[in-house]
Scaffold this active site. Structure first.
Site, PDB file in Angstrom:
ATOM      1  N   ASP A 134       8.101   4.219  -8.565  1.00 22.33           N
ATOM      2  CA  ASP A 134       7.660   5.620  -8.553  1.00 22.33           C
ATOM      3  C   ASP A 134       8.497   6.507  -9.473  1.00 22.33           C
ATOM      4  O   ASP A 134       8.069   7.611  -9.820  1.00 22.33           O
ATOM      5  CB  ASP A 134       7.722   6.191  -7.134  1.00 22.33           C
ATOM      6  N   PHE A 160       6.765   7.226 -13.373  1.00 17.67           N
ATOM      7  CA  PHE A 160       5.469   7.829 -13.682  1.00 17.67           C
ATOM      8  C   PHE A 160       5.554   8.662 -14.957  1.00 17.67           C
ATOM      9  O   PHE A 160       6.552   9.341 -15.210  1.00 17.67           O
ATOM     10  CB  PHE A 160       4.999   8.730 -12.538  1.00 17.67           C
ATOM     11  N   ASP A 162      -2.921   5.614 -10.020  1.00 20.26           N
ATOM     12  CA  ASP A 162      -2.762   4.308  -9.386  1.00 20.26           C
ATOM     13  C   ASP A 162      -3.127   3.161 -10.317  1.00 20.26           C
ATOM     14  O   ASP A 162      -3.771   2.193  -9.909  1.00 20.26           O
ATOM     15  CB  ASP A 162      -3.578   4.259  -8.091  1.00 20.26           C
ATOM     16  N   VAL A 201       0.819  -1.204   0.000  1.00 23.50           N
ATOM     17  CA  VAL A 201       0.000   0.000   0.000  1.00 23.50           C
ATOM     18  C   VAL A 201       0.861   1.266   0.000  1.00 23.50           C
ATOM     19  O   VAL A 201       2.001   1.261   0.467  1.00 23.50           O
ATOM     20  CB  VAL A 201      -0.936  -0.019   1.230  1.00 23.50           C
ATOM     21  N   THR A 202       0.304   2.347  -0.535  1.00 22.61           N
ATOM     22  CA  THR A 202       0.978   3.639  -0.501  1.00 22.61           C
ATOM     23  C   THR A 202       1.291   4.043   0.935  1.00 22.61           C
ATOM     24  O   THR A 202       0.488   3.818   1.836  1.00 22.61           O
ATOM     25  CB  THR A 202       0.103   4.732  -1.169  1.00 22.61           C
ATOM     26  N   ARG A 215      -0.836   9.087   7.088  1.00 20.96           N
ATOM     27  CA  ARG A 215       0.511   9.202   6.525  1.00 20.96           C
ATOM     28  C   ARG A 215       0.480   9.930   5.181  1.00 20.96           C
ATOM     29  O   ARG A 215       1.333  10.771   4.897  1.00 20.96           O
ATOM     30  CB  ARG A 215       1.129   7.810   6.343  1.00 20.96           C
ATOM     31  N   ARG A 216      -0.495   9.604   4.367  1.00 22.57           N
ATOM     32  CA  ARG A 216      -0.598  10.222   3.047  1.00 22.57           C
ATOM     33  C   ARG A 216      -0.805  11.723   3.177  1.00 22.57           C
ATOM     34  O   ARG A 216      -0.224  12.512   2.408  1.00 22.57           O
ATOM     35  CB  ARG A 216      -1.772   9.593   2.282  1.00 22.57           C
ATOM     36  N   GLY A 231       5.702   1.992   3.795  1.00 21.03           N
ATOM     37  CA  GLY A 231       7.082   1.802   4.229  1.00 21.03           C
ATOM     38  C   GLY A 231       7.944   1.059   3.227  1.00 21.03           C
ATOM     39  O   GLY A 231       9.042   0.604   3.570  1.00 21.03           O
TER      40      GLY A 231
END
Length: 201
Positions: A36, A39, A56, A11-12, A133-134, A15
């Site tokens: 990443d 892109f 995504d 997941v984004t 976190r995002r 970690g």
């Protein structure tokens, strides 16, 4: 020489990059390729009916370029390291193992890439933690209001379902709420055992 390809997905903001970076620091003759970094330009990314850019999805990435880089490493890992100013160990022999760590949120959804992995790790964190976190990170372009709930999290759920239904096997699922040290210890031990196994072949 021998090679080992490790996939660190999930997941984004789970970690992945932190774990991959720490693993690279612990393993000689290793390097990291981050999904990443591939892109497409913002102008090339499609927009849905809600006005959210569709980052995504695999179509938002230059996967052909990423695969070319990975295949360059496979063809000559020693040269690949030198081109990136990562000096291989001074004494190399036929039993030396070169390790490529591939980090990304959709690495197990790309069939050709997934087929290359010798080891697979998937980091998980709960929705609430992921959203928090995002929201603390600044992206380019900046996440518009409602982007996490309207696109990021639903696409994570969808992409994970597609991954699981495609029959991807051999994934070690990791609790992203564990400390960085704990996660590194788990993965480093597993990868080190595989390296030793390859050296004994």
């Amino acid at each position: 020489m021998k090679t080992l390809i490790v996939g660190v997905g999930g997941v984004t903001n789970g970690g992945k990059s932190t774990l991959s970076g720490h693993l690279h620091q612990q393993i000689s003759n290793s390097c990291v390729i981050e999904q990443d970094s591939y892109f497409k330009d913002e102008s090339m990314v499609s927009v849905d009916s809600s006005g959210f850019q569709q980052y995504d999805v695999l179509e938002a990435l230059h996967m052909d370029v990423m695969m070319n880089d990975i295949n360059s490493w496979r063809e000559n890992p020693e040269s690949f390291l030198r081109q990136r100013n990562l000096n291989p160990a001074s004494s190399l022999d036929d039993k030396e193992v070169f390790v490529l760590i591939v980090d990304g949120f959709l690495i197990f959804n790309h069939r050709a890439l997934n087929d290359l992995f010798n080891k697979r790790y998937f980091l998980e964190i709960p929705y609430e933690v992921c959203k928090r976190r995002r929201s603390s990170r600044i992206y380019t372009p900046v996440d518009p209001p409602g982007y996490f709930d309207g696109h990021v999290w639903p696409m994570y759920v969808k992409n994970r379902q597609v991954m699981e239904e495609s029959g991807v096997s051999g994934i070690m699922f990791l609790d992203g709420l564990k400390s960085k040290e704990e996660l590194l210890a788990i993965v480093y031990k597993d990868v080190s055992q595989e390296i030793e196994r390859l050296k004994c072949e």
